[in-house]
Motif scaffolding. Structure first.
Motif, short mmCIF file in Angstrom:
data_model
loop_
_atom_site.label_atom_id
_atom_site.label_comp_id
_atom_site.label_asym_id
_atom_site.label_seq_id
_atom_site.Cartn_x
_atom_site.Cartn_y
_atom_site.Cartn_z
N ASN A 132 0.82 -1.21 0.00
CA ASN A 132 0.00 0.00 0.00
C ASN A 132 0.85 1.26 0.00
O ASN A 132 0.50 2.27 -0.61
CB ASN A 132 -0.94 0.02 1.21
CG ASN A 132 -2.02 -1.04 1.11
OD1 ASN A 132 -2.37 -1.48 0.01
ND2 ASN A 132 -2.54 -1.47 2.24
N GLU A 133 1.99 1.19 0.69
CA GLU A 133 2.86 2.36 0.82
C GLU A 133 3.67 2.63 -0.44
O GLU A 133 3.79 3.76 -0.88
CB GLU A 133 3.82 2.14 2.00
CG GLU A 133 4.79 3.27 2.26
CD GLU A 133 4.17 4.46 2.96
OE1 GLU A 133 4.75 5.55 2.86
OE2 GLU A 133 3.12 4.29 3.59
N VAL A 164 0.45 20.71 -11.05
CA VAL A 164 -0.09 19.62 -11.88
C VAL A 164 -1.37 19.10 -11.23
O VAL A 164 -1.41 18.84 -10.03
CB VAL A 164 0.94 18.48 -12.02
CG1 VAL A 164 0.41 17.37 -12.92
CG2 VAL A 164 2.27 19.01 -12.56
N SER A 165 -2.43 18.96 -12.04
CA SER A 165 -3.70 18.48 -11.52
C SER A 165 -3.61 17.00 -11.16
O SER A 165 -2.72 16.29 -11.64
CB SER A 165 -4.82 18.69 -12.54
OG SER A 165 -4.68 17.79 -13.62
N LEU A 166 -4.55 16.54 -10.34
CA LEU A 166 -4.58 15.13 -9.93
C LEU A 166 -4.77 14.21 -11.13
O LEU A 166 -4.14 13.15 -11.21
CB LEU A 166 -5.72 14.92 -8.91
CG LEU A 166 -5.69 13.62 -8.12
CD1 LEU A 166 -4.39 13.45 -7.36
CD2 LEU A 166 -6.87 13.56 -7.17
N GLU A 167 -5.60 14.62 -12.07
CA GLU A 167 -5.83 13.82 -13.28
C GLU A 167 -4.53 13.69 -14.09
O GLU A 167 -4.18 12.62 -14.57
CB GLU A 167 -6.92 14.47 -14.13
CG GLU A 167 -7.30 13.62 -15.35
CD GLU A 167 -8.38 14.28 -16.21
OE1 GLU A 167 -8.66 13.73 -17.28
OE2 GLU A 167 -8.90 15.33 -15.81
N GLU A 190 3.46 9.06 -4.52
CA GLU A 190 3.48 9.68 -3.19
C GLU A 190 2.71 10.99 -3.19
O GLU A 190 1.98 11.30 -2.24
CB GLU A 190 4.93 9.91 -2.74
CG GLU A 190 5.63 8.62 -2.32
CD GLU A 190 7.11 8.82 -2.10
OE1 GLU A 190 7.61 9.94 -2.31
OE2 GLU A 190 7.78 7.84 -1.69
N GLU A 191 2.85 11.78 -4.27
CA GLU A 191 2.12 13.04 -4.38
C GLU A 191 0.62 12.79 -4.50
O GLU A 191 -0.19 13.50 -3.88
CB GLU A 191 2.63 13.83 -5.59
CG GLU A 191 1.90 15.14 -5.86
CD GLU A 191 2.10 16.19 -4.79
OE1 GLU A 191 1.33 17.16 -4.77
OE2 GLU A 191 3.04 16.04 -3.97
N ILE A 192 0.24 11.77 -5.28
CA ILE A 192 -1.18 11.43 -5.43
C ILE A 192 -1.77 11.00 -4.09
O ILE A 192 -2.86 11.44 -3.71
CB ILE A 192 -1.37 10.32 -6.50
CG1 ILE A 192 -1.03 10.86 -7.89
CG2 ILE A 192 -2.79 9.77 -6.47
CD1 ILE A 192 -0.87 9.79 -8.95
N LYS A 193 -1.04 10.17 -3.34
CA LYS A 193 -1.52 9.71 -2.03
C LYS A 193 -1.64 10.88 -1.06
O LYS A 193 -2.59 10.96 -0.28
CB LYS A 193 -0.58 8.65 -1.46
CG LYS A 193 -0.72 7.29 -2.11
CD LYS A 193 0.23 6.30 -1.48
CE LYS A 193 0.09 4.93 -2.14
NZ LYS A 193 1.04 3.95 -1.63
N ARG A 194 -0.67 11.80 -1.12
CA ARG A 194 -0.69 12.97 -0.22
C ARG A 194 -1.93 13.81 -0.49
O ARG A 194 -2.61 14.24 0.44
CB ARG A 194 0.58 13.80 -0.43
CG ARG A 194 0.74 14.95 0.56
CD ARG A 194 1.98 15.76 0.25
NE ARG A 194 1.86 16.46 -1.02
CZ ARG A 194 1.17 17.58 -1.18
NH1 ARG A 194 0.52 18.12 -0.18
NH2 ARG A 194 1.12 18.18 -2.37
N ARG A 195 -2.25 14.02 -1.76
CA ARG A 195 -3.43 14.83 -2.11
C ARG A 195 -4.73 14.11 -1.75
O ARG A 195 -5.68 14.74 -1.30
CB ARG A 195 -3.42 15.16 -3.60
CG ARG A 195 -2.30 16.11 -3.98
CD ARG A 195 -2.50 16.66 -5.34
NE ARG A 195 -1.33 17.35 -5.84
CZ ARG A 195 -1.26 17.96 -7.00
NH1 ARG A 195 -2.29 17.96 -7.83
NH2 ARG A 195 -0.14 18.56 -7.37
N ILE A 199 -7.98 15.24 0.68
CA ILE A 199 -9.38 15.22 0.25
C ILE A 199 -10.23 14.50 1.28
O ILE A 199 -11.33 14.89 1.60
CB ILE A 199 -9.52 14.56 -1.14
CG1 ILE A 199 -8.84 15.45 -2.20
CG2 ILE A 199 -10.98 14.32 -1.51
CD1 ILE A 199 -8.69 14.80 -3.56
N GLU A 200 -9.71 13.38 1.81
CA GLU A 200 -10.45 12.58 2.79
C GLU A 200 -10.66 13.40 4.05
O GLU A 200 -11.65 13.31 4.71
CB GLU A 200 -9.66 11.30 3.14
CG GLU A 200 -9.63 10.31 1.99
CD GLU A 200 -8.67 9.17 2.26
OE1 GLU A 200 -8.15 9.06 3.37
OE2 GLU A 200 -8.45 8.37 1.34
#
Length: 200
Positions: A132-133, A164-167, A190-195, A199-200
């Motif tokens: 997962n990490e 840069v957008s998430l998409e 890592e950047e996607i997970k951070r963002r 959101i959560e």
């Protein structure tokens, strides 16, 4: 503990670290890939260990240690990549003496552990937490327009991720994995997970 079995998918030259290689491990059931940055010597040793028909004229360090293990009567049972901390993987090599049933667990660098595992045809495992990490799942997009839509954004142009957008990050992640640039892919993930955590 419920360990996840990994297979070796290949070794490629690291795009971002000079003289380094990316060892690509994969969880067969989910196709999640685990890229591990390793050195030149370890990459060569793993490759030679996988090629059973090639024998170097003199034993490499891992060959020497493998012979020592065999002479003591132990078998290498498994390798477990049990943790990742600050981008560094931690692994154990599990040995067992089939006669005395004695077990021995040694802490090892993941590159050394894998180099030993291939010499004993031993399984390599990891935990769900490590997958997962640090795992990367390549989702193939069958829609060809994404490449043309994203033509102005290349994998090599990802130094500043803040604009840069998430998409776009997800598209860049797919491109990085396709180009076998696993260092960049890991950074993007890592950047996607951070963002996503924000959101959560």
């Amino acid at each position: 503990m419920d360990y996840k079995k990994l297979i070796i998918r290949g070794i490629s030259y690291s795009q971002t670290q000079s003289g380094a290689y990316a060892l690509l491990l994969e969880h067969e059931e989910t196709s999640v890939k685990l890229p591990v940055v390793i050195g030149n010597f370890e990459a060569q040793s793993i490759s030679l260990g996988l090629e059973k028909d090639i024998n170097p004229p003199r034993p490499l360090t891992h060959d020497l240690f493998a012979q020592f293990v065999k002479n003591t009567g132990y078998n290498l049972e498994s390798v477990i990549i049990y943790q990742i901390k600050d981008g560094v993987f931690f692994s154990n090599i599990n040995f067992k003496n089939p006669l005395s049933e004695d077990e021995l667990i040694l802490d090892a660098r993941t590159s050394d552990a894998v180099a030993m595992a291939v010499r004993f045809d031993a399984p390599i495992f990891t935990t769900s937490e490590v997958l997962n990490e640090a795992g990367i799942l390549l989702e193939l997009d069958e829609n060809p327009k994404t490449e043309t839509e994203n033509a102005d954004q290349s994998v090599s142009d990802v130094n500043d991720l803040s604009d840069v957008s998430l998409e776009e990050l997800n598209l860049l992640l797919s491109d990085a994995v396709k180009e076998e640039d696993y260092d960049t892919a890991l950074r993007l993930q890592e950047e996607i997970k951070r963002r996503n955590k924000k959101i959560e």
